[in-house]
Design an enzyme around this catalytic site. Structure first.
Site, PDB file in Angstrom:
ATOM      1  N   ASP A   5     -14.540 101.999  73.454  1.00  0.00           N
ATOM      2  CA  ASP A   5     -14.139 103.042  72.520  1.00  0.00           C
ATOM      3  C   ASP A   5     -14.550 102.546  71.131  1.00  0.00           C
ATOM      4  O   ASP A   5     -14.887 101.377  70.938  1.00  0.00           O
ATOM      5  CB  ASP A   5     -12.637 103.347  72.608  1.00  0.00           C
ATOM      6  CG  ASP A   5     -12.298 104.702  71.990  1.00  0.00           C
ATOM      7  OD1 ASP A   5     -13.127 105.243  71.209  1.00  0.00           O
ATOM      8  OD2 ASP A   5     -11.201 105.229  72.268  1.00  0.00           O
TER       9      ASP A   5
HETATM   10  C1  BGC Z   1     -11.893 108.209  70.429  1.00  0.00           C
HETATM   11  C2  BGC Z   1     -12.870 108.539  71.516  1.00  0.00           C
HETATM   12  C3  BGC Z   1     -14.122 109.107  70.924  1.00  0.00           C
HETATM   13  C4  BGC Z   1     -14.696 108.134  69.929  1.00  0.00           C
HETATM   14  C5  BGC Z   1     -15.934 108.634  69.245  1.00  0.00           C
HETATM   15  C6  BGC Z   1     -12.528 107.337  69.389  1.00  0.00           C
HETATM   16  O1  BGC Z   1     -11.655 107.125  68.348  1.00  0.00           O
HETATM   17  O2  BGC Z   1     -10.768 107.559  70.975  1.00  0.00           O
HETATM   18  O3  BGC Z   1     -12.306 109.453  72.407  1.00  0.00           O
HETATM   19  O4  BGC Z   1     -15.053 109.376  71.935  1.00  0.00           O
HETATM   20  O5  BGC Z   1     -13.734 107.870  68.934  1.00  0.00           O
HETATM   21  O6  BGC Z   1     -15.633 109.660  68.367  1.00  0.00           O
END
Ligand code: BGC
Ligand code: BGC
Length: 978
Positions: free
Chosen positions: A308
């Site tokens: 993530d």
């Molecule tokens: C979120 C993800 C997301 C990523 C990119 C993160 O903060 O938890 O779900 O895909 O950011 O935006």
């Protein structure tokens, strides 16, 4: 002992919540916050040993190398051929993002220009193309789940996959099954499907197939136990603690949270995103137990694990623990430094990360690419995440390379029709004493509530939908997309009324009680008549945005904007009040739902762009409601049996969230706690009625379950590593500011790393470097992803007759529940469903197939699934509590486990579950593994904190920017071969 400790510690949040001294948390305005944050009654014996404060996670090494199991064989062959041609820095480029806002997508890895291989574009979201224009904004996961329709699950995935593909996205960052929905307040539950693992498992598998059939890589996220937003990255405001740890036992892990991920893996999800928070005190992206053991070994996952965004906390540790790609690539957004990138190059050169591991990362990423057949379906990225202007910077953060970045390609096709259908089919009729359907002959239609109308700033007026203005058709956060348009309920109902020559008025100020009362009275007047339709909502989202004091997670389960008062004000005057709710999950309806003036209640979920049309289809009976609620509606917060952790509870250390309630979430908790739901899981009415009869069970003797045995091949290596001199920055190389490159500053690796701890002698986890053949796990597979393939052997076919006893055609979702038996098992668990359309007076046949896994429990002793010898009963009916048909299941001889294993599986073996889940070794933090290498560690030396991100203590990382002028960049790994 463990029980006492856990219970005491679990009581801490309450104590902390009552002292207002905690300056670290935004004060919540009303009353003592969260008075019932812990539910001692929810404690489950087998869960306690695992759900302990400061629980640890057992080490599991080496990281399993992808083999090309099952239908991945061809993809692996192609991936290996491709990776064999790559230099070390080219391999590293595949694994490392270029840095936040370095390219056009929310994530991009490095390119391989020498082979004309473009940077891959990774883009949110699970309901549409985030930041895209001219793309469809689909209903959210929770609404598609409410359709209980496999075909629609697939179709929505396929629509989204096509639109991502046509915008030039390679990896779509969805679907979501983590959070699963442990607590109804969880901010991102709506992005996913349902707190029931079976329903979520079917939904995620179909969604993955739909996305990947459009030749786009799906990314199932967030793996795993990412059940709340509070503390997912530490505690605000200065993030002086480590991220929250979700503490869990082995049985709960397998039977609840891992279950839908297993379905996603079996369906071929080509990537998985590891989560921000810790699992048993080891970070999700460096937890060797969850990544190496569960995901890659037991489930046989063949694709790649990406972090993530900023969820990586170590260089070497995360690599050895099974992470394959870091996103967005920099240590913290635009730090210009990276755990991987050049540091990964160094770690491979100095032997701290074995070649087979970097080769496996690269192969897994390329295998995903071939598995979904990207070649031939690639489109140049034609949109930009950081500006809607046609012209902008290719490298947004660095403000470099001004050019065309948006082509504004319309990729919607006719998907709006599907979006409308999904939303209507996912709408749930909760109460109907005659208010619905509307006939169109209502003389006066009165519409109330801001939730009926347009956001005054426009549908996309709040960034990432981070406000609750106007009708709610999407939660907030990264799981959103831009609306190409948003049909409001008010405009759609108005158009309908007009077509019938009726009259319609509205009050959309939720607090204008004088006007609300006056309009409501007029509807109820003699010779007038008609309907009052009240709209109200409840919103939630991702933790980086706070709306009305809700830091992602909801603070409570009430309607927003005093929805209860609005409803009561209307119902006080209007004897035909219809309530429509757009909510991210359950809300408490006690204050009004029994009012006889309320003649119908509808849950319209999180419906996406076609909101108004879909609800109008339902209200006027153009679509007969057939959705079923994918979660339970309780009459108090406490009835759910588990709550979020809103206050830190471990001093300066990681907040500890003990999952003491085991598998008892949502309806399983209500059943266990003896709570009566207002609307139970699986419930939903229709404009017709159905009767159930003729339950038939056909047994298929699948024979005994055979544990998998044998060994993997040894780890392959592809090509050779080469020489440090090959990977030094080419001369005259232009570095874009904060961009992450794979190159090193000089052949002096120590200097290049800039890590003061370089060369420190540390011991690595046992087995981390072992490239020899490894034993398969008994519950794993040497044949195909998804675990032991016999888990999917067909054991029973169940059929039942469903008769439409009313006057109109309608959809019904018969559901099959199973009681697995045993002292600590849920009363029933969902194990089958099918959405049927039945003509009036006709009978349709419901069919469900039970496979071995459906009948099994996780046995913590044998570390495998077993069918216990406890008597098992199946139930069929229209909801989790309306189950008119039932029959005992006759498990064929030789299939059920001997008595001893039964006991173990059922929960009396709390000790073994802790043994299995905790192990003896500490969580493989980077401190344990970083040492002699480049990769800066977070847990090691001084941890500097800034911006909510843990930074590595590395003094002068190799990737720090020294602007060298001029020229075109693109992480040109090509030059390294010169
Ligand atoms: C979120 C993800 C997301 C990523 C990119 C993160 O903060 O938890 O779900 O895909 O950011 O935006
Ligand atoms: C981004 C999201 C990301 C989040 C991470 C936000 O600024 O827009 O994509 O999920 O940061 O915390």
């Amino acid at each position: 002992m463990a029980f006492t400790g856990a219970a005491l510690l679990a009581a801490l949040p309450l104590a902390l919540a009552q002292s207002s001294s905690s300056a670290a948390v935004t004060p919540i305005p009303s009353g003592p916050p969260f008075p019932d944050t812990t539910y001692p009654n929810a404690t489950v014996p087998y869960a306690v040993a695992g759900a302990q404060t400061n629980q640890t996670s057992p080490p599991s090494y080496p990281a399993p190398w992808g083999e090309g199991l099952g239908d991945w064989a061809d993809a692996y062959q192609q991936a290996r051929a491709f990776v064999s041609q790559l230099t070390l820095t080219e391999k590293v480029n595949l694994t490392t993002g270029v840095g936040w806002q370095g390219e056009q997508c929310v994530g991009n890895n490095g390119a391989i220009p020498r082979l004309a291989f473009k940077s891959m574009c990774l883009q949110d979201s699970p309901l549409g193309v985030r930041f895209g224009d001219f793309a469809t904004a689909q209903p959210a996961g929770v609404t598609i789940a409410a359709t209980w329709d496999r075909g629609l699950f697939y179709l929505r995935g396929n629509n989204m996959g096509e639109e991502h593909r046509d915008k030039g996205v390679d990896v779509m960052l969805g679907p979501v099954v983590g959070p699963l929905g442990r607590s109804p307040e969880g901010g991102r539950n709506w992005e996913g499907f349902s707190p029931d693992p079976y329903l979520s498992g079917v939904a995620v598998a179909e969604t993955v197939r739909g996305i990947q059939d459009a030749n786009v890589i799906a990314c199932t996220k967030h793996y795993i136990l990412n059940e709340q937003e509070h503390f997912r990255q530490g505690a605000p405001p200065d993030y002086l603690t480590e991220a929250l740890s979700s503490n869990i036992d082995d049985k709960t892990m397998h039977e609840l949270y891992l279950w839908p991920f297993a379905d996603a893996v079996r369906a071929g999800t080509a990537s998985i995103m590891c989560s921000y928070q810790q699992i048993n005190n080891s970070y999700g992206c460096q937890n060797s137990y969850t990544l190496n053991h569960l995901l890659k070994n037991e489930l046989g996952f063949q694709g790649f694990v990406m972090s993530d965004w900023d969820a990586q906390h170590s260089g070497v540790a995360s690599a050895l623990a099974g992470m394959d790609q870091t996103m967005p690539g920099d240590e913290s957004f635009d730090s210009g430094t990276a755990y991987w990138g050049a540091n990964l190059t160094i770690a491979v050169l100095n032997g701290t990360i074995p070649q087979w591991r970097i080769d496996d990362m690269a192969v897994r990423i390329m295998a995903a690419y071939y598995y979904v057949d990207r070649p031939g379906h690639e489109v140049d990225t034609n949109f930009d995440s950081w500006t809607q202007d046609t012209y902008g910077f290719q490298h947004f953060y660095a403000s470099e390379d001004y050019r065309q970045v948006n082509w504004h390609v319309n990729v919607q096709q006719d998907h709006y029709q599907d979006a409308r259908n999904f939303a209507a089919k996912g709408t749930v009729l909760l109460k109907n004493t005659g208010g619905l359907p509307l006939t169109g002959q209502e003389k006066l239609t009165a519409v109330f509530g801001s939730d009926a109308a347009e956001n005054q700033y426009g549908p996309n007026g709040c960034p990432d939908r981070g406000c609750d203005n106007g009708t709610l058709a999407m939660g907030w956060g990264s799981g959103t997309a831009n609306f190409p348009y948003l049909i409001t309920p008010l405009e759609a109902i108005k158009a309908e009324v007009r077509s019938h020559r009726g009259s319609i008025e509205s009050v959309i100020d939720d607090y204008a009680y004088d006007q609300i009362t006056a309009l409501s009275r007029r509807v109820a007047q003699p010779l007038v008549g008609g309907a009052c339709i009240v709209f109200a909502n409840s919103d939630a989202g991702e933790g980086y945005i706070t709306v009305d004091y809700n830091e992602g997670d909801r603070n409570n389960l009430t309607l927003w904007h005093n929805g209860e008062d609005l409803i009561n004000a209307v119902a006080a005057e209007c004897n035909n009040t219809i309530v429509v709710m757009h909510t991210v999950g359950p809300v408490l309806v006690n204050a009004w739902y029994e009012n006889p003036n309320i003649t119908a209640i509808v849950w319209a979920g999180i419906p996406g762009e076609e909101s108004g049309n879909a609800i109008t289809d339902i209200l006027y009976g153009k679509v007969n409601p057939g959705g079923k609620t994918p979660f339970t509606w309780g009459d108090s917060r406490g009835s759910y049996g588990s709550d979020l952790l809103y206050q830190t509870n471990n001093g300066v250390n990681a907040p500890q969230d003990n999952f003491e309630n085991g598998v008892f979430i949502d309806y399983r908790a209500f059943d266990r706690l003896g709570e009566t739901p207002v609307y139970e899981f699986g419930f939903g009415l229709s404009y017709t009625t159905f009767e159930y009869s003729n339950l038939q069970v056909q047994s298929h003797n699948a024979g005994p379950y055979v544990p998998t045995s044998g060994q993997t091949p040894p780890a392959p290596t592809l090509g050779s590593i080469g020489d440090a001199a090959d990977f030094v920055y080419p001369t005259d190389f232009h570095r874009v500011e904060a961009y992450i490159y794979p190159f090193i500053n000089s052949t002096n690796l120590r200097q290049s790393s800039g890590d003061p701890a370089y060369g420190v002698n540390v011991s690595y986890p046992a087995g981390a470097f072992d490239s020899s053949a490894q034993p398969y796990l008994a519950a794993g597979s040497n044949v195909a992803p998804g675990g032991n393939q016999q888990l999917y052997d067909l054991m029973f076919t169940v059929t039942a007759d469903v008769t439409n006893t009313g006057d109109v055609v309608g959809d019904e979702v018969p559901q099959l529940y199973l009681s697995l038996g045993g002292p600590d098992e849920p009363a029933v668990v969902l194990r089958g469903f099918e959405r049927l359309t039945v003509q009036p007076g006709e009978t349709a046949q419901f069919q469900a197939q039970l496979c071995r896994r459906d009948l099994s429990n996780w046995d913590v002793v044998s570390q495998n699934w077993v069918i216990t010898s406890y008597p098992k009963t199946i139930y069929v009916g229209s909801s989790s509590r309306k189950l008119p048909l039932q029959q005992a299941l006759d498990i064929p001889a030789g299939v059920a486990a001997p008595a001893a294993s039964s006991a173990a599986a059922s929960g009396s073996a709390a000790v073994s579950s802790s043994a299995a889940a905790s192990g003896s070794a500490a969580a493989p933090s980077s401190a344990a593994v970083s040492g002699s290498v480049a990769a800066p560690s977070s847990a090691g030396a001084v941890t500097q904190i800034s911006d909510g991100q843990i930074q590595a203590p590395s003094a002068a990382p190799t990737t720090v920017v020294t602007q060298i002028s001029d020229g075109q960049i693109q992480a040109p790994a090509s030059s390294s071969t010169a």
